[in-house]
Design a protein around this motif. Structure first.
Motif, PDB file in Angstrom:
ATOM      1  N   THR A  13     -65.766  10.238 -90.295  1.00  0.00           N
ATOM      2  CA  THR A  13     -67.161   9.969 -90.613  1.00  0.00           C
ATOM      3  C   THR A  13     -67.293   9.684 -92.110  1.00  0.00           C
ATOM      4  OG1 THR A  13     -67.683  12.266 -91.112  1.00  0.00           O
ATOM      5  CG2 THR A  13     -67.930  11.562 -88.801  1.00  0.00           C
ATOM      6  N   PRO A  14     -68.422   9.112 -92.539  1.00  0.00           N
ATOM      7  CA  PRO A  14     -68.614   8.907 -93.976  1.00  0.00           C
ATOM      8  C   PRO A  14     -68.495  10.213 -94.770  1.00  0.00           C
ATOM      9  CG  PRO A  14     -70.236   7.655 -92.770  1.00  0.00           C
ATOM     10  CD  PRO A  14     -69.509   8.514 -91.760  1.00  0.00           C
ATOM     11  N   GLU A  15     -68.981  11.293 -94.214  1.00  0.00           N
ATOM     12  CA  GLU A  15     -68.901  12.589 -94.903  1.00  0.00           C
ATOM     13  C   GLU A  15     -67.462  13.054 -95.048  1.00  0.00           C
ATOM     14  OE1 GLU A  15     -70.944  11.997 -92.261  1.00  0.00           O
ATOM     15  OE2 GLU A  15     -72.799  11.804 -93.404  1.00  0.00           O
ATOM     16  N   GLU A  16     -66.665  12.895 -93.977  1.00  0.00           N
ATOM     17  CA  GLU A  16     -65.257  13.276 -94.032  1.00  0.00           C
ATOM     18  C   GLU A  16     -64.500  12.397 -95.036  1.00  0.00           C
ATOM     19  OE1 GLU A  16     -64.290  14.929 -89.551  1.00  0.00           O
ATOM     20  OE2 GLU A  16     -64.488  12.762 -89.846  1.00  0.00           O
ATOM     21  N   PHE A  17     -64.828  11.117 -95.052  1.00  0.00           N
ATOM     22  CA  PHE A  17     -64.185  10.194 -95.973  1.00  0.00           C
ATOM     23  C   PHE A  17     -64.495  10.582 -97.421  1.00  0.00           C
ATOM     24  CE2 PHE A  17     -63.992   6.332 -98.505  1.00  0.00           C
ATOM     25  CZ  PHE A  17     -62.756   5.820 -98.149  1.00  0.00           C
ATOM     26  N   LYS A  18     -65.762  10.851 -97.702  1.00  0.00           N
ATOM     27  CA  LYS A  18     -66.169  11.245 -99.061  1.00  0.00           C
ATOM     28  C   LYS A  18     -65.491  12.553 -99.475  1.00  0.00           C
ATOM     29  CE  LYS A  18     -70.613   8.973 -98.671  1.00  0.00           C
ATOM     30  NZ  LYS A  18     -72.055   9.178 -98.466  1.00  0.00           N
ATOM     31  N   ALA A  19     -65.391  13.488 -98.565  1.00  0.00           N
ATOM     32  CA  ALA A  19     -64.749  14.769 -98.881  1.00  0.00           C
ATOM     33  C   ALA A  19     -63.273  14.564 -99.193  1.00  0.00           C
ATOM     34  CB  ALA A  19     -64.921  15.752 -97.726  1.00  0.00           C
ATOM     35  N   ALA A  20     -62.594  13.719 -98.426  1.00  0.00           N
ATOM     36  CA  ALA A  20     -61.175  13.450 -98.671  1.00  0.00           C
ATOM     37  C   ALA A  20     -60.984  12.767-100.016  1.00  0.00           C
ATOM     38  CB  ALA A  20     -60.596  12.596 -97.544  1.00  0.00           C
ATOM     39  N   ARG A  21     -61.844  11.824-100.339  1.00  0.00           N
ATOM     40  CA  ARG A  21     -61.758  11.128-101.619  1.00  0.00           C
ATOM     41  C   ARG A  21     -62.078  12.059-102.769  1.00  0.00           C
ATOM     42  NH1 ARG A  21     -58.467   7.207-101.724  1.00  0.00           N
ATOM     43  NH2 ARG A  21     -59.436   5.199-101.638  1.00  0.00           N
ATOM     44  N   SER A  22     -63.003  12.978-102.561  1.00  0.00           N
ATOM     45  CA  SER A  22     -63.355  13.940-103.606  1.00  0.00           C
ATOM     46  C   SER A  22     -62.146  14.791-103.971  1.00  0.00           C
ATOM     47  CB  SER A  22     -64.505  14.821-103.144  1.00  0.00           C
ATOM     48  OG  SER A  22     -64.799  15.790-104.122  1.00  0.00           O
ATOM     49  N   THR A  23     -61.389  15.189-102.965  1.00  0.00           N
ATOM     50  CA  THR A  23     -60.180  15.976-103.194  1.00  0.00           C
ATOM     51  C   THR A  23     -59.181  15.172-104.020  1.00  0.00           C
ATOM     52  OG1 THR A  23     -60.495  17.178-101.133  1.00  0.00           O
ATOM     53  CG2 THR A  23     -58.283  17.187-102.050  1.00  0.00           C
TER      54      THR A  23
END
Length: 54
Positions: A13-23
């Motif tokens: 999901t967009p949220e999962e993608f953003k969280a992975a990129r944040s890491t």
């Protein structure tokens, strides 16, 4: 993709993608100032560099 798919449903999901990129951003931001400078960014191989012979 498996690392980004936090709930393991086979979709990112967009949220999962953003969280992975944040890491990933946090790993690059070595001094923790919420900015990534060229000196913090890892060296990437040049696209114009010759490939090693096999």
């Amino acid at each position: 993709m498996e690392k980004a798919d936090a709930n393991h449903d086979g979709y990112v999901t967009p949220e999962e993608f953003k969280a992975a990129r944040s890491t990933q951003f946090d790993r690059l931001d070595r001094n923790g100032d919420d900015l990534v400078t060229l000196s913090e960014f890892p060296a990437w191989p040049s696209r114009t560099a010759p490939r090693p012979r096999r």
